[in-house]
Design a protein around this motif. Sequence first.
Motif, PDB file in Angstrom:
ATOM      1  N   LEU A  43      -4.172   6.782  -6.726  1.00  0.00           N
ATOM      2  CA  LEU A  43      -4.612   7.131  -5.657  1.00  0.00           C
ATOM      3  C   LEU A  43      -3.044   7.785  -6.496  1.00  0.00           C
ATOM      4  O   LEU A  43      -1.927   7.705  -7.402  1.00  0.00           O
ATOM      5  CB  LEU A  43      -3.612   6.286  -4.355  1.00  0.00           C
ATOM      6  CG  LEU A  43      -4.688   5.017  -4.038  1.00  0.00           C
ATOM      7  CD1 LEU A  43      -3.992   4.592  -3.201  1.00  0.00           C
ATOM      8  CD2 LEU A  43      -6.234   6.231  -3.311  1.00  0.00           C
ATOM      9  N   ASP A  44      -2.647   9.377  -5.279  1.00  0.00           N
ATOM     10  CA  ASP A  44      -2.304  10.290  -6.050  1.00  0.00           C
ATOM     11  C   ASP A  44      -1.127  10.109  -5.419  1.00  0.00           C
ATOM     12  O   ASP A  44      -0.357   9.838  -4.186  1.00  0.00           O
ATOM     13  CB  ASP A  44      -2.930  12.063  -5.928  1.00  0.00           C
ATOM     14  CG  ASP A  44      -2.950  12.375  -4.019  1.00  0.00           C
ATOM     15  OD1 ASP A  44      -2.261  12.224  -3.959  1.00  0.00           O
ATOM     16  OD2 ASP A  44      -4.327  13.050  -4.063  1.00  0.00           O
ATOM     17  N   SER A  45      -0.056  10.820  -5.629  1.00  0.00           N
ATOM     18  CA  SER A  45       1.517  11.131  -4.985  1.00  0.00           C
ATOM     19  C   SER A  45       1.412  11.459  -4.000  1.00  0.00           C
ATOM     20  O   SER A  45       2.493  12.086  -3.352  1.00  0.00           O
ATOM     21  CB  SER A  45       2.105  10.709  -6.557  1.00  0.00           C
ATOM     22  OG  SER A  45       2.304  12.811  -6.880  1.00  0.00           O
ATOM     23  N   GLY A  46       0.504  12.820  -3.898  1.00  0.00           N
ATOM     24  CA  GLY A  46       0.773  14.118  -2.617  1.00  0.00           C
ATOM     25  C   GLY A  46       0.098  12.968  -1.802  1.00  0.00           C
ATOM     26  O   GLY A  46       0.935  12.159  -0.701  1.00  0.00           O
TER      27      GLY A  46
ATOM     28  N   TYR B 132       4.095  -2.224   3.454  1.00  0.00           N
ATOM     29  CA  TYR B 132       3.373  -1.348   3.117  1.00  0.00           C
ATOM     30  C   TYR B 132       3.767  -0.599   1.709  1.00  0.00           C
ATOM     31  O   TYR B 132       5.038  -0.512   0.799  1.00  0.00           O
ATOM     32  CB  TYR B 132       3.216  -0.091   4.121  1.00  0.00           C
ATOM     33  CG  TYR B 132       3.361  -0.632   5.250  1.00  0.00           C
ATOM     34  CD1 TYR B 132       2.313  -1.274   6.370  1.00  0.00           C
ATOM     35  CD2 TYR B 132       4.564  -0.985   5.747  1.00  0.00           C
ATOM     36  CE1 TYR B 132       2.424  -1.687   7.309  1.00  0.00           C
ATOM     37  CE2 TYR B 132       5.137  -1.872   7.254  1.00  0.00           C
ATOM     38  CZ  TYR B 132       3.589  -2.335   7.929  1.00  0.00           C
ATOM     39  OH  TYR B 132       3.308  -2.350   9.461  1.00  0.00           O
ATOM     40  N   ARG B 133       2.366   0.158   1.148  1.00  0.00           N
ATOM     41  CA  ARG B 133       2.457   0.838   0.138  1.00  0.00           C
ATOM     42  C   ARG B 133       2.280   2.115   0.700  1.00  0.00           C
ATOM     43  O   ARG B 133       0.989   2.059   1.289  1.00  0.00           O
ATOM     44  CB  ARG B 133       2.098   0.213  -1.209  1.00  0.00           C
ATOM     45  CG  ARG B 133       2.933  -1.083  -1.594  1.00  0.00           C
ATOM     46  CD  ARG B 133       2.176  -1.181  -2.805  1.00  0.00           C
ATOM     47  NE  ARG B 133       2.734  -0.404  -3.816  1.00  0.00           N
ATOM     48  CZ  ARG B 133       1.992  -0.448  -4.968  1.00  0.00           C
ATOM     49  NH1 ARG B 133       0.668  -1.327  -5.078  1.00  0.00           N
ATOM     50  NH2 ARG B 133       2.680   0.295  -6.665  1.00  0.00           N
ATOM     51  N   GLY B 134       2.916   3.347  -0.386  1.00  0.00           N
ATOM     52  CA  GLY B 134       3.026   4.477   0.759  1.00  0.00           C
ATOM     53  C   GLY B 134       3.636   4.265   2.145  1.00  0.00           C
ATOM     54  O   GLY B 134       3.611   3.577   2.284  1.00  0.00           O
TER      55      GLY B 134
ATOM     56  N   THR C 106       4.916   5.693  -7.289  1.00  0.00           N
ATOM     57  CA  THR C 106       4.023   4.866  -7.255  1.00  0.00           C
ATOM     58  C   THR C 106       2.757   4.683  -7.145  1.00  0.00           C
ATOM     59  O   THR C 106       2.115   3.488  -6.465  1.00  0.00           O
ATOM     60  CB  THR C 106       5.472   3.443  -6.599  1.00  0.00           C
ATOM     61  OG1 THR C 106       5.008   3.880  -4.906  1.00  0.00           O
ATOM     62  CG2 THR C 106       6.428   3.284  -7.298  1.00  0.00           C
ATOM     63  N   HIS C 107       2.507   5.087  -5.768  1.00  0.00           N
ATOM     64  CA  HIS C 107       0.901   5.638  -5.452  1.00  0.00           C
ATOM     65  C   HIS C 107      -0.230   5.917  -6.731  1.00  0.00           C
ATOM     66  O   HIS C 107      -1.616   4.680  -6.809  1.00  0.00           O
ATOM     67  CB  HIS C 107       0.745   7.000  -4.808  1.00  0.00           C
ATOM     68  CG  HIS C 107       0.509   5.606  -3.418  1.00  0.00           C
ATOM     69  ND1 HIS C 107       0.811   4.408  -2.454  1.00  0.00           N
ATOM     70  CD2 HIS C 107      -0.684   6.401  -2.428  1.00  0.00           C
ATOM     71  CE1 HIS C 107       0.746   4.693  -1.615  1.00  0.00           C
ATOM     72  NE2 HIS C 107      -1.041   5.446  -1.196  1.00  0.00           N
ATOM     73  N   THR C 108      -0.026   6.225  -7.817  1.00  0.00           N
ATOM     74  CA  THR C 108      -0.826   6.550  -8.620  1.00  0.00           C
ATOM     75  C   THR C 108      -0.612   5.166  -9.716  1.00  0.00           C
ATOM     76  O   THR C 108      -1.855   4.931 -10.248  1.00  0.00           O
ATOM     77  CB  THR C 108       0.233   7.939 -10.454  1.00  0.00           C
ATOM     78  OG1 THR C 108       1.315   6.616 -10.012  1.00  0.00           O
ATOM     79  CG2 THR C 108       0.046   9.058  -8.878  1.00  0.00           C
TER      80      THR C 108
END
Length: 375
Positions: free
Chosen positions: A87-90, A66-68, A81-83
């Motif tokens: 996508l934002d890191s929050g 999974y990512r996130g 890493t989500h950026t």
Amino acid sequence: MRWTTRALDVEDVTALPGLGRISGLLRSVRSPDFAGVTFHEVLARSALNRVPGTSPMPFRWTVNPYRGCSHACVYCFARGTHTYLDLDSGQDFDSQIVVKTNVGELLGRELAAPRWRGEPVAMGTNTDPYQRAEGRYRLMPAVIRSLTDHDTPFSILTKGTVLSRDLGLLASAAQRVPVGLGVSLALLDRTLQASLEPGTPTPEARLTLVRRIVDAGLPCGVLIAPLLPHLTDSREQIADLVGRLRDAGVSGVSGIVLHLRPGAREWFLRWLGVHHPELVGRYERLYQRGSNAPQDYRRMVADRVASVRVELGLPAHPAPFRPTGVPGYRDAGFPPGSMPEPRRAPRTGVADRSAHAGDGLAGAVVDQAAEQTLF
Ligand code: SF4
């Protein structure tokens, strides 16, 4: 496994930010069981991530199904890493989850390559493989089987109690290859945990997970991370936690002080401002020079953990990601060009930038490794 459309609302992918960066996207779905979370199911083009050779971590390969991560820990250092997906890191890190639906099968093919040397593979180093979605997608059994079938030692670090579902499989795997299991648990305060790690199982549930792992005949280490300045770092708090861990049967503990890298830093300080505004100034001073608290402070906390550990007769968990039975990670890696090299030839189906998933991981674990040496 993919969910059936009957049980899901299928999203209009164009309505979500960043999805142009997720290659291999099959569809984006929501489920009533996961309020506010969108799963982006992808056909990944590679399963193994190679950790750059410059990394001091004791492993060179990772798998992240999974990512996130819906465990949503406010301090999570993987947020940045989500950026890579735009996508934002929050909030996006917590709620926009990329699911590599074919990860087990793909991993089996990669491990079948003649030149695979059976180096240890670490999981749970970037996002949690046993986050809640795993209860539905069931990606890990195929991953575990692939690793076992190809005589590849592996380790799993998790906060997720879903792991208990696979204990039989893990116990069987451990008959054939070294398997290392670690649970991440840094505090016992239920109120603080619910606020700080809102998507995670409770501390009690994680203590039960430790017991189940031990009852299944598998050694289980615990990573006490992150230890939070002025919130969870007192000797009494550490002693209470380590005492409960000892009673649960852990084979060892190690700890890591909070690390605030960009991506996590903003998110964590925002949380601190809401829940503990009186501490904001102290944290800003502690972390004014960068992602790490000052060395003196880290030493002091390390001494506390070590003294409690010794007092309670527990060994240090030598490396949370190290499979037991592996005396030392082999240095031998793949000869150049023998395996997929994501940086040159992206094979992951997650996104163009997913070629950098390893980079993100490496960034995270390098910093973590630097702190691990303290304990
Ligand atoms: S469980 Fe691990 S990967 Fe998931 S949000 Fe928490 S720290 Fe990050």
